[in-house]
Enzyme design. Sequence first.
Site, PDB file in Angstrom:
ATOM      1  N   ASP A 170      -4.813   2.061   2.140  1.00 26.58           N
ATOM      2  CA  ASP A 170      -4.595   2.193   3.498  1.00 26.58           C
ATOM      3  C   ASP A 170      -5.211   3.126   4.561  1.00 26.58           C
ATOM      4  O   ASP A 170      -5.781   2.209   5.337  1.00 26.58           O
ATOM      5  CB  ASP A 170      -3.517   0.951   3.940  1.00 26.58           C
ATOM      6  CG  ASP A 170      -2.144   1.887   4.082  1.00 26.58           C
ATOM      7  OD1 ASP A 170      -2.092   2.981   3.375  1.00 26.58           O
ATOM      8  OD2 ASP A 170      -1.287   1.435   5.064  1.00 26.58           O
ATOM      9  N   TYR A 182      -9.675   8.105 -17.534  1.00 29.50           N
ATOM     10  CA  TYR A 182     -10.094   8.615 -16.505  1.00 29.50           C
ATOM     11  C   TYR A 182     -10.000  10.126 -17.222  1.00 29.50           C
ATOM     12  O   TYR A 182      -9.300  10.385 -17.529  1.00 29.50           O
ATOM     13  CB  TYR A 182      -9.210   8.689 -15.268  1.00 29.50           C
ATOM     14  CG  TYR A 182      -8.859   8.022 -14.844  1.00 29.50           C
ATOM     15  CD1 TYR A 182      -9.483   6.441 -15.344  1.00 29.50           C
ATOM     16  CD2 TYR A 182      -7.839   7.436 -13.234  1.00 29.50           C
ATOM     17  CE1 TYR A 182      -8.827   5.203 -14.454  1.00 29.50           C
ATOM     18  CE2 TYR A 182      -7.731   6.483 -12.733  1.00 29.50           C
ATOM     19  CZ  TYR A 182      -8.311   5.385 -12.815  1.00 29.50           C
ATOM     20  OH  TYR A 182      -7.644   3.830 -13.392  1.00 29.50           O
ATOM     21  N   HIS A 211       1.028  -0.824  -0.294  1.00 29.95           N
ATOM     22  CA  HIS A 211       0.029  -0.258  -0.237  1.00 29.95           C
ATOM     23  C   HIS A 211       0.714   1.343   0.130  1.00 29.95           C
ATOM     24  O   HIS A 211       0.867   1.229   0.823  1.00 29.95           O
ATOM     25  CB  HIS A 211      -0.974   0.013   1.303  1.00 29.95           C
ATOM     26  CG  HIS A 211      -2.291  -1.139   0.846  1.00 29.95           C
ATOM     27  ND1 HIS A 211      -3.050  -0.035   0.205  1.00 29.95           N
ATOM     28  CD2 HIS A 211      -2.958  -2.113   1.406  1.00 29.95           C
ATOM     29  CE1 HIS A 211      -4.096  -0.778   0.568  1.00 29.95           C
ATOM     30  NE2 HIS A 211      -3.650  -2.112   0.430  1.00 29.95           N
ATOM     31  N   GLU A 270       0.766   7.989  11.677  1.00 34.92           N
ATOM     32  CA  GLU A 270      -0.530   6.759  12.095  1.00 34.92           C
ATOM     33  C   GLU A 270      -1.796   7.603  12.616  1.00 34.92           C
ATOM     34  O   GLU A 270      -2.815   7.998  11.891  1.00 34.92           O
ATOM     35  CB  GLU A 270      -0.544   5.206  12.594  1.00 34.92           C
ATOM     36  CG  GLU A 270      -1.450   4.034  12.009  1.00 34.92           C
ATOM     37  CD  GLU A 270      -1.378   3.340  13.128  1.00 34.92           C
ATOM     38  OE1 GLU A 270      -0.950   2.526  11.590  1.00 34.92           O
ATOM     39  OE2 GLU A 270      -0.636   3.248  13.638  1.00 34.92           O
TER      40      GLU A 270
END
Length: 388
Positions: free
Chosen positions: A104, A293, A99, A368
């Site tokens: 994540d 896209y 990731h 985090e």
Amino acid sequence: MDSFNQIWLKIKDQVIGLRRDIHKWPEVAYEEYKTQEKIIEILKNHNVDYKVVAKTGVLATVRGKHPGTTVAIRADIDALSVKEETGLHFQSEREGYMHACGHDGHIAIAMGTLLAMLENKDFSGNIKFIFQPAEEKIGGARHFVEGGYLEDISCIMALHLWPGLTQGTIGIKDGVFMASNDYFEIKIVGKSTHGARPNEGIDSIYIGAKIVEELKNLIPREVDPVKGAVISIGSFNGGNSYNIIPEIVNIQGTTRCLDRDLRTFLGKRIQEICTSIGNLYGAKVEVNYVYQYPVTYNYEEINHIIAKEGEKVLGENSVVKLAEPLMISEDFSFFTEKVKGAMFLLGTGNKEKDYTYPLHHSKFNFDEEITLKSGINIMHNSIINILN
């Protein structure tokens, strides 16, 4: 702020645990089965209605106590084919996958926002949480749009972790935010011959070189200089011997631009240029041009709410207004073609903790707790603002 801190203490372990579980088992486009399992497990534990979309995607719905509008949050869930080198104790257990784009974190923030909304459902309206597969290459957002899952949604929001902005800031841009992303393949069929006698063949390598040269001239010679556009060639393959001119050459490339009409023009002109050069030198040239896209567009009124709540959460001068659009692309663009919405950048850059590696890097990481908490807080408050 104090009430959110109380909510954060309740959901913190679940949110961080989910991020780490997802990080340990990264899965690429349409292979996100274990990722999906982890998401559904939490939804079931909290009795949240959900349905599976696009094989590995999930659409969850949280309903308020009172009728009202429906808003959505989107999180992309796929990983990259990158060998991780972070050294984290929860680093990837799948060799060659990681990731490395922060998805994540996106999953954890969306789920954390969902859990925060469950703590107090005394609001009007509904919130849909889109856990979307296949953002990186294939454009999994299409399934949610084409499947009619946005029909009752009034607006949609998303964020992207961004190491190019300092931790504790967010970046916003009204209007055109990110470029379109299209892909092309060119197959040149000439006539193979010995390198000593090029006159007896049709030189596919030379023709390929002429095509590349003319495509590189297309932007500066035919496109208004004030309009952002890029044509890049990423692959040029042909032959396997130094003294044989091959029959076939294959070229691959991408176009990026910030204008819908220009996007259509480039697709048409690339095909015309390739065909004309092939005819000039007697080769057969096939062009497969894929519109991938579209341009990502942010609505000012949604950005205004995000900026207001971002400054409340992160403090004064924490909102960075980007001067120019980004030439990267995002399939979130499919959503804002359909409904009003906005994506903002959540800064993760921190030199002291060495969180400076760019997205898609084998050492990309972020703080985090600070990142997840602030992302959830901004999303949660923005939703409440819109629903009210």
